[in-house]
Design a protein around this motif. Structure first.
Motif, mmCIF file in Angstrom:
data_model
loop_
_atom_site.group_PDB
_atom_site.id
_atom_site.type_symbol
_atom_site.label_atom_id
_atom_site.label_comp_id
_atom_site.label_asym_id
_atom_site.label_seq_id
_atom_site.Cartn_x
_atom_site.Cartn_y
_atom_site.Cartn_z
ATOM 1 N N THR A 109 118.967 -4.606 -43.918
ATOM 2 C CA THR A 109 118.721 -5.465 -45.073
ATOM 3 C C THR A 109 118.835 -6.915 -44.649
ATOM 4 O O THR A 109 119.323 -7.233 -43.558
ATOM 5 C CB THR A 109 119.706 -5.168 -46.220
ATOM 6 O OG1 THR A 109 119.238 -5.791 -47.424
ATOM 7 C CG2 THR A 109 121.110 -5.667 -45.902
ATOM 8 N N MET B 73 121.442 0.326 -53.341
ATOM 9 C CA MET B 73 122.058 0.039 -52.044
ATOM 10 C C MET B 73 122.953 1.205 -51.617
ATOM 11 O O MET B 73 122.895 1.653 -50.462
ATOM 12 C CB MET B 73 122.877 -1.246 -52.126
ATOM 13 C CG MET B 73 122.063 -2.527 -52.241
ATOM 14 S SD MET B 73 121.160 -2.960 -50.729
ATOM 15 C CE MET B 73 122.496 -3.501 -49.661
ATOM 16 N N CYS C 9 115.655 -4.362 -49.673
ATOM 17 C CA CYS C 9 115.296 -5.730 -49.299
ATOM 18 C C CYS C 9 116.489 -6.655 -49.145
ATOM 19 O O CYS C 9 116.715 -7.210 -48.066
ATOM 20 C CB CYS C 9 114.308 -6.300 -50.322
ATOM 21 S SG CYS C 9 113.822 -7.999 -49.962
ATOM 22 N N SER C 10 117.261 -6.854 -50.219
ATOM 23 C CA SER C 10 118.329 -7.860 -50.175
ATOM 24 C C SER C 10 119.216 -7.714 -51.399
ATOM 25 O O SER C 10 118.816 -7.101 -52.399
ATOM 26 C CB SER C 10 117.728 -9.266 -50.158
ATOM 27 O OG SER C 10 117.054 -9.507 -51.390
ATOM 28 N N GLY D 163 111.330 0.198 -47.108
ATOM 29 C CA GLY D 163 112.168 -0.720 -47.847
ATOM 30 C C GLY D 163 112.015 -0.540 -49.343
ATOM 31 O O GLY D 163 111.332 0.375 -49.813
ATOM 32 N N CYS E 258 121.637 -6.354 -39.882
ATOM 33 C CA CYS E 258 121.253 -7.280 -40.945
ATOM 34 C C CYS E 258 120.445 -8.431 -40.364
ATOM 35 O O CYS E 258 120.730 -8.916 -39.273
ATOM 36 C CB CYS E 258 122.484 -7.839 -41.647
ATOM 37 S SG CYS E 258 123.531 -6.580 -42.408
ATOM 38 N N TYR F 107 109.191 -3.867 -47.456
ATOM 39 C CA TYR F 107 109.906 -3.546 -48.695
ATOM 40 C C TYR F 107 109.027 -3.717 -49.926
ATOM 41 O O TYR F 107 109.496 -3.592 -51.052
ATOM 42 C CB TYR F 107 111.160 -4.420 -48.828
ATOM 43 C CG TYR F 107 110.896 -5.911 -48.820
ATOM 44 C CD1 TYR F 107 110.439 -6.568 -49.963
ATOM 45 C CD2 TYR F 107 111.098 -6.654 -47.668
ATOM 46 C CE1 TYR F 107 110.182 -7.921 -49.954
ATOM 47 C CE2 TYR F 107 110.852 -8.012 -47.658
ATOM 48 C CZ TYR F 107 110.390 -8.653 -48.798
ATOM 49 O OH TYR F 107 110.131 -9.995 -48.778
#
Length: 438
Positions: A221, A205, A195-196, A149, A257, A120
């Motif tokens: 993710t 997202m 990434c998150s 990512g 995930c 990412y």
């Protein structure tokens, strides 16, 4: 060429838990497994009591981190990331290639035949990063699922990463669509992997999911790794990390995930109902003090669970067989000695991991499946006296694999790489690590 392996304890990972005495392959695929009369074959090998398993499958990694080990040793996830982001900002194609070769070589020598890499980190102006790791995978002969990512939520907007390494949303989407063309189906796949929640905007997202579904790519993710992440989500989004993903349309069968340490009973039920996969990374979770994922509860809820090494800056060792053992121990530390068996642990790293990645052609030794398999010697000191060679292998791990085959092609022989020089890879890794740090 047809290969036959006899006098081996073959752990097939089939639905019935059958374990056989021989394995027959042809043209890169399994022809048959069985016991008793050996079939005719061109190339016959007597392995004298070795254990044969499907090749291990890594569902979560960060290959570039092989250049930054043993840093931020006493930090939690957020502190660790804040210490390392400025160092990682120096990533370039040359460093990525050296890191990927080292990371993939480690994984291969631990019995791993397929690797998902969650890349990412794409600082603006850098190019060739995905191409570098794909080139390394092809050279070593391993299968790779490479991810495009992303991070677009920098510090100035309330995110964790420095502004200097985040991208613009439109640039991310364009680069992701271009990366999809790198896939070839058998050896190289591409996934979409913001990434998150604390480093990616809500817009990215959502649009990443839309793009992935249009291109028929899988989504990945990080999620629910630490208590700090849950606090961040509640303060920023007014909900838990799982509720946030649900709002964005990410609770679906094309999603898996990483980590999922801090899940409520309701979260676990949602994952089971929506068929969301989980990449369990036990060593990394313990190294960062994040906790231990509820793997037994996830499995009981019907969740697809596989294993991940995670990056070598939060694990320090790219050994997937070690994660098989760690998964067994973590489950028992949470739920007692009956929480997971040794064979359950192998299943997580093989058939479970294949299911997480949406692959039905690997992770199992059965007719028609790809001939990806590992040969483990059982004549070492650590396995002497083991009444059950399969359980002994897990409890006494980790081990360096004796032989490893990907699509019937040998990539490890006598515990050494077939297609590359381990010493040269290590030398180049150290050189690039020094340059990277400087």
């Amino acid at each position: 060429m047809t290969d036959l392996y006899v006098n081996a304890h073959v752990v097939t990972m089939d639905d019935d838990g059958t374990e056989s005495d021989w394995l027959l392959t042809d043209d890169g695929h399994v022809v048959d497994v069985g016991s008793g009369t050996r079939p005719a074959a061109d190339d016959m090998h007597d392995l004298g009591g070795a254990v044969v398993t499907p090749g291990l499958i890594n569902t979560h990694h960060h290959l570039w981190q092989n250049l930054t080990r043993a840093r931020a040793q006493d930090e939690n996830l957020f502190g660790w990331l804040q210490a390392l982001y400025p160092v990682w900002a120096a990533i370039d194609e040359e460093a990525e290639y050296a890191a990927a070769r080292a990371g993939l070589a480690e994984l291969v020598l631990s019995g791993c035949t397929t690797v998902f890499d969650h890349h990412y980190l794409f600082p603006p102006g850098r190019s060739g990063l995905l191409e570098a790791e794909i080139r390394a995978a092809r050279e070593l002969g391993v299968r790779i699922v490479a991810s495009r990512g992303s991070m677009d939520l920098g510090e100035s907007d309330g995110g964790l990463p420095p502004d200097s390494i985040v991208e613009e949303l439109d640039d991310v989407l364009a680069a992701t669509e271009a990366a999809a063309k790198l896939a070839d189906g058998a050896q190289v796949e591409i996934a979409v992997a913001p990434c998150s929640p604390f480093s990616v905007t809500k817009e990215l997202m959502r649009e990443s999911a839309e793009l992935a579904r249009r291109l028929r790519l899988r989504l990945h993710t990080h999620l629910a790794e630490t208590v700090e992440e849950e606090e961040f989500a509640k303060e920023t989004f007014g909900c838990t990390p799982v509720e946030y993903l649900e709002e964005l349309g990410w609770l679906a069968a094309d999603v898996w995930c990483a980590h999922c340490v801090h899940l409520s009973t309701e979260d676990v039920a949602k994952f089971g109902a929506q068929d969301v996969g989980v990449a369990h990374c036990p060593t990394s979770n313990m190294r960062l003090g994040a906790g231990m994922a509820p793997v037994r509860e996830l499995l009981d809820a019907g969740v697809r669970v596989g294993l991940g090494v995670d990056g070598s800056a939060s694990n320090e060792r790219g050994d997937l067989f070690l994660e098989v053992k760690q998964a067994l121990l973590v489950a028992r530390a949470r739920g007692g000695p009956k929480a997971l068996t040794a064979r359950d642990a192998i299943r997580l790293g093989t058939r479970g991991s294949a299911a997480v990645l949406g692959r039905e052609d690997i992770g199992q030794l059965a007719p028609g499946k790809r001939a990806d398999f590992a040969v483990w010697r059982t004549d070492g000191l650590e396995l002497g006296g083991a009444s059950d060679p399969v359980a002994g292998l897990v409890f006494a791990g980790p081990h360096r694999v004796d032989r490893l085959y990907v699509g019937g092609e040998e990539v490890v022989r006598d515990r050494h790489l077939v297609r590359a020089d381990e010493t040269e890879i290590a030398r180049e890794q150290r050189r690039e690590a020094e340059r990277f740090a400087a």
